[in-house]
Write a protein that holds these residues in place. Structure first.
Motif, mmCIF file in Angstrom:
data_model
loop_
_atom_site.group_PDB
_atom_site.id
_atom_site.type_symbol
_atom_site.label_atom_id
_atom_site.label_comp_id
_atom_site.label_asym_id
_atom_site.label_seq_id
_atom_site.Cartn_x
_atom_site.Cartn_y
_atom_site.Cartn_z
ATOM 1 N N GLY A 167 143.913 20.883 68.464
ATOM 2 C CA GLY A 167 145.255 20.417 68.812
ATOM 3 C C GLY A 167 145.167 18.966 69.242
ATOM 4 O O GLY A 167 144.183 18.286 68.942
ATOM 5 N N ILE A 168 146.204 18.492 69.925
ATOM 6 C CA ILE A 168 146.106 17.186 70.585
ATOM 7 C C ILE A 168 146.374 17.419 72.066
ATOM 8 O O ILE A 168 147.431 17.951 72.440
ATOM 9 N N GLY A 169 145.393 17.069 72.874
ATOM 10 C CA GLY A 169 145.568 17.169 74.320
ATOM 11 C C GLY A 169 145.808 15.781 74.877
ATOM 12 O O GLY A 169 145.365 14.782 74.297
ATOM 13 N N GLU B 93 151.026 17.586 67.040
ATOM 14 C CA GLU B 93 149.641 17.986 66.775
ATOM 15 C C GLU B 93 149.487 18.697 65.430
ATOM 16 O O GLU B 93 148.428 18.685 64.832
ATOM 17 N N GLU C 180 151.016 17.449 78.043
ATOM 18 C CA GLU C 180 151.326 18.162 76.777
ATOM 19 C C GLU C 180 152.020 17.294 75.722
ATOM 20 O O GLU C 180 152.931 17.767 75.013
ATOM 21 N N PRO D 240 142.119 25.475 77.596
ATOM 22 C CA PRO D 240 143.065 24.811 76.699
ATOM 23 C C PRO D 240 144.462 25.385 76.935
ATOM 24 O O PRO D 240 145.028 26.081 76.089
ATOM 25 N N ALA D 241 144.999 25.113 78.090
ATOM 26 C CA ALA D 241 146.274 25.711 78.501
ATOM 27 C C ALA D 241 146.909 24.854 79.589
ATOM 28 O O ALA D 241 146.210 24.144 80.311
ATOM 29 N N ALA E 124 146.196 27.918 74.024
ATOM 30 C CA ALA E 124 145.976 27.298 72.713
ATOM 31 C C ALA E 124 144.549 27.606 72.325
ATOM 32 O O ALA E 124 143.635 27.209 73.041
ATOM 33 N N ASN F 295 143.692 21.949 83.009
ATOM 34 C CA ASN F 295 143.861 21.766 81.566
ATOM 35 C C ASN F 295 142.678 20.952 80.996
ATOM 36 O O ASN F 295 142.198 20.008 81.635
ATOM 37 N N ASP F 296 142.228 21.307 79.806
ATOM 38 C CA ASP F 296 141.033 20.666 79.230
ATOM 39 C C ASP F 296 141.185 19.154 79.028
ATOM 40 O O ASP F 296 140.285 18.377 79.362
ATOM 41 N N ALA F 297 142.345 18.738 78.515
ATOM 42 C CA ALA F 297 142.530 17.300 78.266
ATOM 43 C C ALA F 297 142.673 16.539 79.586
ATOM 44 O O ALA F 297 142.213 15.392 79.708
ATOM 45 N N HIS G 56 152.560 17.905 71.843
ATOM 46 C CA HIS G 56 153.681 18.691 71.311
ATOM 47 C C HIS G 56 154.983 17.896 71.242
ATOM 48 O O HIS G 56 156.062 18.483 71.132
HETATM 49 C C1 BGC Z 1 147.481 22.488 74.139
HETATM 50 C C2 BGC Z 1 146.986 21.689 75.335
HETATM 51 C C3 BGC Z 1 145.510 21.376 75.167
HETATM 52 C C4 BGC Z 1 145.243 20.753 73.814
HETATM 53 C C5 BGC Z 1 143.765 20.518 73.567
HETATM 54 C C6 BGC Z 1 147.156 21.767 72.871
HETATM 55 O O1 BGC Z 1 147.555 22.546 71.786
HETATM 56 O O2 BGC Z 1 148.880 22.669 74.229
HETATM 57 O O3 BGC Z 1 147.195 22.414 76.525
HETATM 58 O O4 BGC Z 1 145.115 20.496 76.189
HETATM 59 O O5 BGC Z 1 145.737 21.573 72.775
HETATM 60 O O6 BGC Z 1 143.023 21.693 73.633
#
Ligand code: BGC
Length: 261
Positions: free
Chosen positions: A146-148, A174, A162, A77-78, A89, A116-118, A165
């Motif tokens: 969060g929102i990915g 998010e 991203e 998640p980064a 995150a 990145n996960d999303a 954000h």
């Molecule tokens: C992070 C993203 C991530 C998302 C879902 C956000 O807060 O900035 O990098 O993909 O959360 O985990």
């Protein structure tokens, strides 16, 4: 646990995906031709603190439990640029600036692609899920802690968007519209949908996508909130759900190691 599914065809092209989340690390081999997991996935608890070194050991344990030695894709998640995690995150701050691909390669002995996960989840949706074969602009959003977001055009991923954000009405989007915000503020589906409406309308205005795909755990309950949104763009729930991260990571890793071969 971890054995190939009965009847699995050993001649199919396989990859391996690992999904690192705030509470669990999950992994499984993936059939790259169909996007299906090969056998049961393994899930271990994310260590506390979730430093890169501690998490890398868990990743190695999962990969080792399958006897896998080929390329692996690993989600975090980064933001990830050139194998370096640039943000963190929901995982330990020590990930910021970590050479995640080098560390994971050294710990697992495998060729590692960190994503990145999303992005991983979105790419899987574009290849095998709700946006399968779509040739236009697809914006995948994952609603969770969060929102990915993942931006895909013509089946190609533009990484690290991203868009969770985006600053909307003076707030980090998010913080207002994630599923965690729904919980935290004890919002009804209607109240949450008002926030989602504002969010997706902003995305529409800026990106003019052809399709929105909504992932994350809450997408199981898409019928409670997607019908409340009034958008010009079709908006559909993700199809792969829980496994999208694993599948997308495996696909992206296989693509990269092929390009280098
Ligand atoms: C992070 C993203 C991530 C998302 C879902 C956000 O807060 O900035 O990098 O993909 O959360 O985990």
């Amino acid at each position: 646990m971890g054995d190939p599914a009965p009847g699995a065809d050993p001649t199919r092209t396989r990859g391996f995906g690992i999904d690192i989340g705030g509470s669990g690390v999950k992994g499984a081999p993936v059939d790259l031709d169909t996007g299906a997991l090969v056998g049961e996935r393994v899930r271990l608890r994310t260590p506390t603190p979730s430093t890169p070194e501690a998490v890398a050991k868990v990743v190695a344990e999962i990969v080792g439990s399958f006897g896998w030695s080929g390329p692996i894709g690993v989600t975090v998640p980064a933001v990830v640029t050139h194998g370096v995690t640039r943000t963190a995150a929901n995982i330990d701050d020590a990930w910021v600036g970590a050479e995640a691909d080098v560390l994971l390669r050294e710990t697992t002995g495998c060729d590692v692609t960190v994503v990145n996960d999303a992005d991983a989840a979105g790419y899987a949706e574009a290849r095998f899920g709700a946006a399968r074969g779509h040739q236009g602009t697809v914006l995948v959003t994952t609603l969770g802690t969060g929102i990915g977001t993942a931006l895909i055009f013509g089946g190609q991923l533009v990484p690290n968007t991203e868009l969770g954000h985006l600053e909307i009405d003076g707030h980090d989007a998010e913080h207002r519209a994630s599923d965690a915000a729904r919980d935290r503020d004890d919002l009804s589906w209607e109240k949450w949908a008002t926030r989602l409406q504002r969010y997706y309308q902003t995305l529409e205005k800026l990106f003019w996508p052809d399709l929105f795909v909504v992932g994350g755990g809450v997408s199981k309950k898409a019928d409670k909130f997607l019908p409340l949104l009034e958008l010009q763009t079709p908006i559909v729930p993700a199809a792969l759900r829980n496994e999208a991260g694993i599948v997308g990571a495996a696909l992206l890793a296989a693509g990269r190691s092929q390009r280098r071969a």
